[in-house]
Design a protein around this motif. Structure first.
Motif, PDB file in Angstrom:
ATOM      1  N   ALA A  62      -4.676  -5.137  10.877  1.00 52.02           N
ATOM      2  CA  ALA A  62      -5.384  -6.164  11.367  1.00 52.02           C
ATOM      3  C   ALA A  62      -4.125  -7.242  11.729  1.00 52.02           C
ATOM      4  N   PHE A  63      -3.063  -7.181  11.448  1.00 56.28           N
ATOM      5  CA  PHE A  63      -1.997  -8.300  11.855  1.00 56.28           C
ATOM      6  C   PHE A  63      -1.103  -7.861  12.816  1.00 56.28           C
ATOM      7  N   GLY A  64      -1.073  -6.266  13.135  1.00 56.93           N
ATOM      8  CA  GLY A  64      -0.540  -5.720  14.202  1.00 56.93           C
ATOM      9  C   GLY A  64       1.004  -5.622  13.888  1.00 56.93           C
ATOM     10  N   VAL A  65       1.306  -5.378  12.352  1.00 58.34           N
ATOM     11  CA  VAL A  65       2.589  -5.161  12.036  1.00 58.34           C
ATOM     12  C   VAL A  65       2.551  -3.802  11.105  1.00 58.34           C
ATOM     13  N   GLU A  66       3.866  -3.568  10.842  1.00 57.28           N
ATOM     14  CA  GLU A  66       4.012  -2.277  10.136  1.00 57.28           C
ATOM     15  C   GLU A  66       4.069  -2.736   8.499  1.00 57.28           C
ATOM     16  N   VAL A  67       3.040  -2.384   7.792  1.00 54.04           N
ATOM     17  CA  VAL A  67       3.044  -2.821   6.267  1.00 54.04           C
ATOM     18  C   VAL A  67       3.288  -1.633   5.285  1.00 54.04           C
ATOM     19  N   ALA A  68       4.065  -1.680   4.653  1.00 55.60           N
ATOM     20  CA  ALA A  68       4.397  -0.504   3.519  1.00 55.60           C
ATOM     21  C   ALA A  68       4.047  -1.050   2.217  1.00 55.60           C
ATOM     22  N   ASP A  69       3.613  -0.251   1.223  1.00 59.76           N
ATOM     23  CA  ASP A  69       3.332  -0.592  -0.191  1.00 59.76           C
ATOM     24  C   ASP A  69       4.851  -0.790  -0.795  1.00 59.76           C
ATOM     25  N   ARG A  70       5.744  -1.877  -0.463  1.00 58.06           N
ATOM     26  CA  ARG A  70       7.097  -2.041  -1.084  1.00 58.06           C
ATOM     27  C   ARG A  70       7.436  -3.324  -0.552  1.00 58.06           C
ATOM     28  N   ALA A  71       8.668  -3.896  -1.397  1.00 57.93           N
ATOM     29  CA  ALA A  71       9.059  -4.966  -0.940  1.00 57.93           C
ATOM     30  C   ALA A  71       9.595  -5.018   0.339  1.00 57.93           C
ATOM     31  N   SER A  76       5.059 -11.152  12.380  1.00 59.74           N
ATOM     32  CA  SER A  76       4.762 -11.139  13.909  1.00 59.74           C
ATOM     33  C   SER A  76       4.635 -12.553  14.276  1.00 59.74           C
ATOM     34  N   ALA A  77       4.144 -12.955  15.409  1.00 56.73           N
ATOM     35  CA  ALA A  77       4.233 -14.179  15.878  1.00 56.73           C
ATOM     36  C   ALA A  77       3.523 -15.393  15.149  1.00 56.73           C
ATOM     37  N   ALA A  78       2.236 -14.821  14.802  1.00 55.50           N
ATOM     38  CA  ALA A  78       1.443 -15.580  13.973  1.00 55.50           C
ATOM     39  C   ALA A  78       1.363 -15.458  12.557  1.00 55.50           C
ATOM     40  N   SER A  79       1.692 -14.301  11.712  1.00 58.72           N
ATOM     41  CA  SER A  79       1.370 -14.071  10.557  1.00 58.72           C
ATOM     42  C   SER A  79       2.506 -13.348  10.049  1.00 58.72           C
ATOM     43  N   THR A  80       2.768 -13.038   8.738  1.00 57.14           N
ATOM     44  CA  THR A  80       3.667 -12.413   7.920  1.00 57.14           C
ATOM     45  C   THR A  80       3.013 -11.930   6.659  1.00 57.14           C
ATOM     46  N   VAL A  81       3.415 -10.655   6.481  1.00 53.58           N
ATOM     47  CA  VAL A  81       2.907  -9.676   5.233  1.00 53.58           C
ATOM     48  C   VAL A  81       3.909  -9.400   4.520  1.00 53.58           C
ATOM     49  N   VAL A  82       3.996 -10.026   3.390  1.00 54.21           N
ATOM     50  CA  VAL A  82       5.094  -9.919   2.516  1.00 54.21           C
ATOM     51  C   VAL A  82       4.812  -9.006   1.082  1.00 54.21           C
TER      52      VAL A  82
END
Lengths: 207, 99
Positions: A62-71, A76-82
């Motif tokens: 959805a946010f065009g980034v590489e998200v894994a289940d870890r810290a 990306s330019a408009a969003s961050t998933v931490v």
């Protein structure tokens, strides 16, 4: 005896008020710049049992980034998933006012979503001396050779709970509970004064 | 300061953690069938060993998760940590504090 009070960068500032925007400590080019003017929309996503990998994958698509289940922080330019813990993700966006609704529609029954936009203050720290400043309060290893761009941690700095990640080579982002904004800003000013610190405050909450 | 290894977050300082009591104590399936003595035993009596102790810890200022640890109560040495729900590692007291 000499009067040392004039060397206190926080002299005269009430301890329960956020120090005003301006320059603190050493003159010249500031070693650290602190800004809270960016007020991203924030939501917390907690995956239900067994859905952590699926939720990570959906967030990534959805946010065009590489998200894994870890810290870690996927930026990306408009969003961050931490990733803040197993199956827990903080999502920040500058363009999605209804971030909570968007995430609910995206994740359905796979995760619990809660709106957090005004819960935290986002500190943007930039400058050569940021690691030296943070080292005065952090207990984990934030050496720039160890804590690389994209690394994230939820930890304690100056006795205050912080979720932080390194955005790029000399840029760091810290989320602090809003009620601690004054205390944490005082820590930053007191610790950054020797490097010269430029502070730019945002507005308090969205109301 | 002690360094405690959270199974999710890795090595972190002691101040991020809270102690959670002895691990691997299962709540009785049918409390009403127990005698008062058995219930008191479940509630209050703990092994309190000298040496290796399996105990719960919570990474409260980090990921928030509970996990288990094997700690030597004499030396305060953390022999190992493991996720909640996993079996106690088969380590005897002689390996405690040797690192």
């Amino acid at each position: 005896m000499a009067d040392h009070s004039s060397h206190d960068p926080l002299a005269g500032i009430p301890f329960d008020r956020v120090p005003p925007s301006g320059r603190y400590g050493a003159a010249g080019e500031p070693g650290v710049t602190v800004s809270t003017t960016d007020t991203p929309f924030i939501a917390l996503v907690v995956a239900r049992n067994g859905f952590a990998a699926s939720v990570a994958a959906r967030l990534g698509r959805a946010f065009g980034v590489e998200v894994a289940d870890r810290a870690g922080a996927a930026i990306s330019a408009a969003s961050t998933v931490v990733g803040t813990g197993p199956g827990r993700f903080l999502v920040l966006s500058t363009i999605e006012p209804d971030l909570e609704g968007t995430l609910r529609a995206l994740l359905g029954a796979e995760a619990a979503v809660s709106e957090q936009s005004d819960a935290s203050v986002a500190f943007n720290l930039t400058g050569e001396k940021v690691p030296d400043l943070l080292a005065k309060g952090a207990l984990i290893d934030l050496d720039p050779r160890v804590f690389l761009p994209g690394h994230a941690a939820t930890t304690v700095i100056a006795h205050i709970g912080v979720t932080l990640w390194r955005v790029h080579e000399s840029g760091w982002r810290l989320l602090v509970a809003r009620s601690f904004e004054a205390s944490f800003t005082r820590f930053l000013v007191a610790s950054g004064a020797e490097f010269g610190l430029a502070l730019e405050n945002g507005t308090a909450g969205r109301g | 300061m002690l360094i405690i290894t959270c199974p999710w977050c890795g090595a972190r300082p002691e101040v991020e953690f809270r102690y959670g009591g002895e691990a691997h104590i299962a709540r009785p399936a049918d409390p009403s069938a127990l005698t008062d003595a058995e219930w008191a035993d479940f509630l209050y009596n703990r092994t309190n060993p000298k040496g290796l102790h399996a105990e719960r810890w919570r990474h409260i200022h980090g990921c928030g998760r509970y996990f288990n640890a094997l700690r030597d109560t004499v030396s305060d040495f953390f022999v190992t940590t493991y996720k909640a729900g996993e079996k106690r590692p088969d380590i005897d007291a002689s390996s405690g504090g040797s690192k």
